[in-house]
Motif scaffolding. Sequence first.
Motif, PDB file in Angstrom:
ATOM      1  N   ILE A 158      -1.602 -17.758  -9.189  1.00  0.00           N
ATOM      2  CA  ILE A 158      -2.337 -16.677  -9.580  1.00  0.00           C
ATOM      3  C   ILE A 158      -2.636 -15.747  -8.229  1.00  0.00           C
ATOM      4  CG2 ILE A 158      -4.504 -15.816 -10.435  1.00  0.00           C
ATOM      5  CD1 ILE A 158      -4.611 -17.911 -12.300  1.00  0.00           C
ATOM      6  N   ARG A 159      -3.014 -16.629  -7.241  1.00  0.00           N
ATOM      7  CA  ARG A 159      -3.162 -15.727  -5.981  1.00  0.00           C
ATOM      8  C   ARG A 159      -1.994 -15.094  -5.371  1.00  0.00           C
ATOM      9  NH1 ARG A 159      -6.062 -20.669  -4.492  1.00  0.00           N
ATOM     10  NH2 ARG A 159      -4.152 -21.435  -3.296  1.00  0.00           N
ATOM     11  N   GLU A 160      -0.763 -15.752  -5.542  1.00  0.00           N
ATOM     12  CA  GLU A 160       0.712 -15.044  -5.417  1.00  0.00           C
ATOM     13  C   GLU A 160       0.711 -14.004  -6.050  1.00  0.00           C
ATOM     14  OE1 GLU A 160       3.312 -18.069  -5.535  1.00  0.00           O
ATOM     15  OE2 GLU A 160       2.982 -19.068  -3.690  1.00  0.00           O
ATOM     16  N   ARG A 161       0.626 -13.871  -7.234  1.00  0.00           N
ATOM     17  CA  ARG A 161       0.558 -12.818  -8.145  1.00  0.00           C
ATOM     18  C   ARG A 161      -0.474 -11.842  -7.745  1.00  0.00           C
ATOM     19  NH1 ARG A 161      -0.613 -13.468 -14.587  1.00  0.00           N
ATOM     20  NH2 ARG A 161      -2.756 -13.379 -13.861  1.00  0.00           N
ATOM     21  N   MET A 163      -1.656 -11.254  -4.917  1.00  0.00           N
ATOM     22  CA  MET A 163      -1.031 -10.552  -3.437  1.00  0.00           C
ATOM     23  C   MET A 163       0.044  -9.562  -3.992  1.00  0.00           C
ATOM     24  SD  MET A 163      -1.147 -13.900  -1.059  1.00  0.00           S
ATOM     25  CE  MET A 163      -0.223 -13.283   0.173  1.00  0.00           C
ATOM     26  N   ILE A 164       1.087  -9.954  -4.834  1.00  0.00           N
ATOM     27  CA  ILE A 164       2.106  -9.213  -5.088  1.00  0.00           C
ATOM     28  C   ILE A 164       1.553  -8.046  -5.660  1.00  0.00           C
ATOM     29  CG2 ILE A 164       4.029  -8.823  -6.431  1.00  0.00           C
ATOM     30  CD1 ILE A 164       4.683 -11.809  -6.395  1.00  0.00           C
ATOM     31  N   GLY A 166      -1.203  -6.640  -5.230  1.00  0.00           N
ATOM     32  CA  GLY A 166      -2.022  -5.777  -4.447  1.00  0.00           C
ATOM     33  C   GLY A 166      -1.157  -5.215  -3.193  1.00  0.00           C
ATOM     34  N   HIS A 167       0.015  -5.720  -3.001  1.00  0.00           N
ATOM     35  CA  HIS A 167       1.086  -5.092  -1.946  1.00  0.00           C
ATOM     36  C   HIS A 167       1.597  -3.890  -3.027  1.00  0.00           C
ATOM     37  CE1 HIS A 167       4.079  -4.589   1.119  1.00  0.00           C
ATOM     38  NE2 HIS A 167       5.098  -4.726  -0.086  1.00  0.00           N
ATOM     39  N   ALA A 168       1.635  -4.121  -4.073  1.00  0.00           N
ATOM     40  CA  ALA A 168       2.509  -3.002  -4.887  1.00  0.00           C
ATOM     41  C   ALA A 168       1.393  -1.750  -4.994  1.00  0.00           C
ATOM     42  CB  ALA A 168       2.832  -3.440  -6.377  1.00  0.00           C
ATOM     43  N   ARG A 169       0.003  -2.015  -5.154  1.00  0.00           N
ATOM     44  CA  ARG A 169      -1.014  -1.109  -5.293  1.00  0.00           C
ATOM     45  C   ARG A 169      -0.859  -0.155  -3.772  1.00  0.00           C
ATOM     46  NH1 ARG A 169      -4.018  -4.713  -7.954  1.00  0.00           N
ATOM     47  NH2 ARG A 169      -5.063  -5.290  -5.918  1.00  0.00           N
ATOM     48  N   VAL A 170      -0.835  -0.961  -2.808  1.00  0.00           N
ATOM     49  CA  VAL A 170      -0.801  -0.400  -1.509  1.00  0.00           C
ATOM     50  C   VAL A 170       0.237   0.633  -1.260  1.00  0.00           C
ATOM     51  CG1 VAL A 170      -0.631  -0.688   1.090  1.00  0.00           C
ATOM     52  CG2 VAL A 170      -2.158  -2.210  -0.304  1.00  0.00           C
ATOM     53  N   ARG A 171       1.420   0.188  -1.889  1.00  0.00           N
ATOM     54  CA  ARG A 171       2.689   1.152  -1.489  1.00  0.00           C
ATOM     55  C   ARG A 171       2.347   2.085  -2.557  1.00  0.00           C
ATOM     56  NH1 ARG A 171       8.230  -2.172  -2.277  1.00  0.00           N
ATOM     57  NH2 ARG A 171       9.050   0.044  -1.863  1.00  0.00           N
ATOM     58  N   GLU A 172       1.826   2.022  -3.764  1.00  0.00           N
ATOM     59  CA  GLU A 172       1.654   3.145  -4.620  1.00  0.00           C
ATOM     60  C   GLU A 172       0.742   4.194  -3.824  1.00  0.00           C
ATOM     61  OE1 GLU A 172       2.295   5.710  -7.886  1.00  0.00           O
ATOM     62  OE2 GLU A 172       3.587   4.077  -6.708  1.00  0.00           O
ATOM     63  N   ARG A 173      -0.362   3.801  -3.399  1.00  0.00           N
ATOM     64  CA  ARG A 173      -1.332   4.685  -2.742  1.00  0.00           C
ATOM     65  C   ARG A 173      -0.482   5.230  -1.592  1.00  0.00           C
ATOM     66  NH1 ARG A 173      -6.812   0.550  -2.281  1.00  0.00           N
ATOM     67  NH2 ARG A 173      -7.224   0.603  -4.736  1.00  0.00           N
ATOM     68  N   GLY A 416      -7.692  -8.345  -8.200  1.00  0.00           N
ATOM     69  CA  GLY A 416      -7.099  -9.637  -8.233  1.00  0.00           C
ATOM     70  C   GLY A 416      -8.315 -10.880  -8.143  1.00  0.00           C
ATOM     71  N   PRO A 417      -8.126 -11.796  -9.059  1.00  0.00           N
ATOM     72  CA  PRO A 417      -9.135 -12.878  -8.963  1.00  0.00           C
ATOM     73  C   PRO A 417      -9.854 -13.506  -7.940  1.00  0.00           C
ATOM     74  CG  PRO A 417      -7.086 -13.975  -9.454  1.00  0.00           C
ATOM     75  CD  PRO A 417      -6.750 -12.459  -9.213  1.00  0.00           C
TER      76      PRO A 417
END
Length: 557
Positions: A158-161, A163-164, A166-173, A416-417
């Motif tokens: 779940i942590r890895e999911r 993180m992935i 979150g990384h996708a959100r950063v790139r979209e932002r 994320g949780p």
Amino acid sequence: MWPPRRIAGEASLSLSLALVAAGAGLLGDDGAVEAVGVALGVGLLTPLRRVLPTAVLLVAVVGSVMLPGAGPLVLVAAWSAGRRIAGLGRAAGVFALAYVLSLGLSAVWEQSLLSPTLLVFSGLWLLVSLIVPGLAGRYWSQRRTLADTLYEYNAQLIRERAMIAGHARVRERQRIAQDMHDSLGHQLALIAVHTGALEVDQELTGRQREAVGVLRAASVAAMHELRDVVGLLRDSTEDPGPDGVEPAQDPDGEDPGMPSRGAAGIDSLVETSRRAGTAVELRRSGEVRPLAPTADHAAYRVVQEGLTNAHKHAPGASITVGLRYEEDSLVVEVTNRPAAEPEPGSVAHGGQGLTGLEERARLVGGMVHAGRTADGGFRLAGVLPYALPGTANATFVAAPEDFRTQNPESSFGEIGPVIDGNGLPKELAKVMSRNKMGSGIAIGCGVAALIALVLLAALIVGGVFLFREADEAMIEPKQYDAVKVGQSEAEVREQLPTGDSFLTSDVEKGAPPVPEGARCLTLLSTEFGSSWEAEPVFRFCFRNGELVEKKSFEVKT
């Protein structure tokens, strides 16, 4: 430190085992002092089994041989030792030692146990009372270890999911920020340049030039707002400026000299509204005190939103802006009178602007209220706390953080949780709890069924064994009467059982004297004695190959 629930459970278990030990001692031949001593020992050993499982198990096994009241402690100690002894080889060695020690001491303490059949029966009973609880405890421990490992593995996934995601959100932002900078930033810069040029046009009247100045100030303010949003989208983790965003810079590198966007900039907002032709009054009361940066910025936003709503929904109405410095907080108010000619939908209705203000105020520990006034106007008020003493930049909640970080379960998809014992998503936690409960019930039923089967097998074997021993040790009174003194020993022994049984091991205690030179056969009666403590006995004594005496008597058990 043990939690209160465990302390209560251990105390209840220790007290229960101590009472059982005391009751068993008092019902037996032990005195009151000895029974109380055994109860105290059992009560003290019970909680120690968690720290010293091996020692407590061996002590309980030795004590149960000589003190029957310690028998229930063996069951609890075996369960605990099976759960807590590390290593399969070590656990097997400890339980093997306990088994051999218990069986050997029982054989020495009770001489009758030297009988092979009785040793087998005692061995089966020890398997039920010692080995089966140990195996059940070890299986339970291994199951919990496996469940914890799977839980940690699932949490890692779940942590890895997260993180992935979150990384996708950063790139979209970052992509959105770049698009906004390239499109809106360019257009607003053009508006600012053209309005600035138009403002100095000699053909415009003073009134027109003032209106163009208002437009230029609005375009500059819009550029600052855009710059805040772009900076937040690009990297929300970077250390922000004093107002929660990066230092103000023009999209094209020009610093327009925008006034402060804190409480100090409220005068500029009021002046801009006045230049637009609206009667705006600014009132201050109380001693001016510093605000936390985020609260200072929130005060600016409250006034800005209140003025915007008043211009939009009550054009031409007079506006009053109030700043009251109370003892513990700043109260910001924007109140407008009703419009002279109300338009449909002219009253503010708490849209996205008010929602954003409520969120800003909550982040800094404050609150926002919006509603009608008694005269039909509208009032927007915010209560914002001061900075804590000695921490000029302190806030109740860090500005860059999203409000959902205060409650991880409220929005898993956004941030994320928080992965810990209680921070899993609600649905997943419920499923895992249900599965854990179901597995626990299934395992408990399986262990109970296994113990029941072992007990049933032990009862069957024990019943067969007892019936066999009774056939070798007991006769009916009519068989006793049928034997006559003077008969040959061979004839009498052929009519009677051999008497080779552990049931007749203690019947010689308190028996009448044996005739001189005679060998006797002692058997039990199938009938009950005159009391619970009396056992009817038949004795046949032989000398020189014939029956010389037969006697019926009772012995105390």
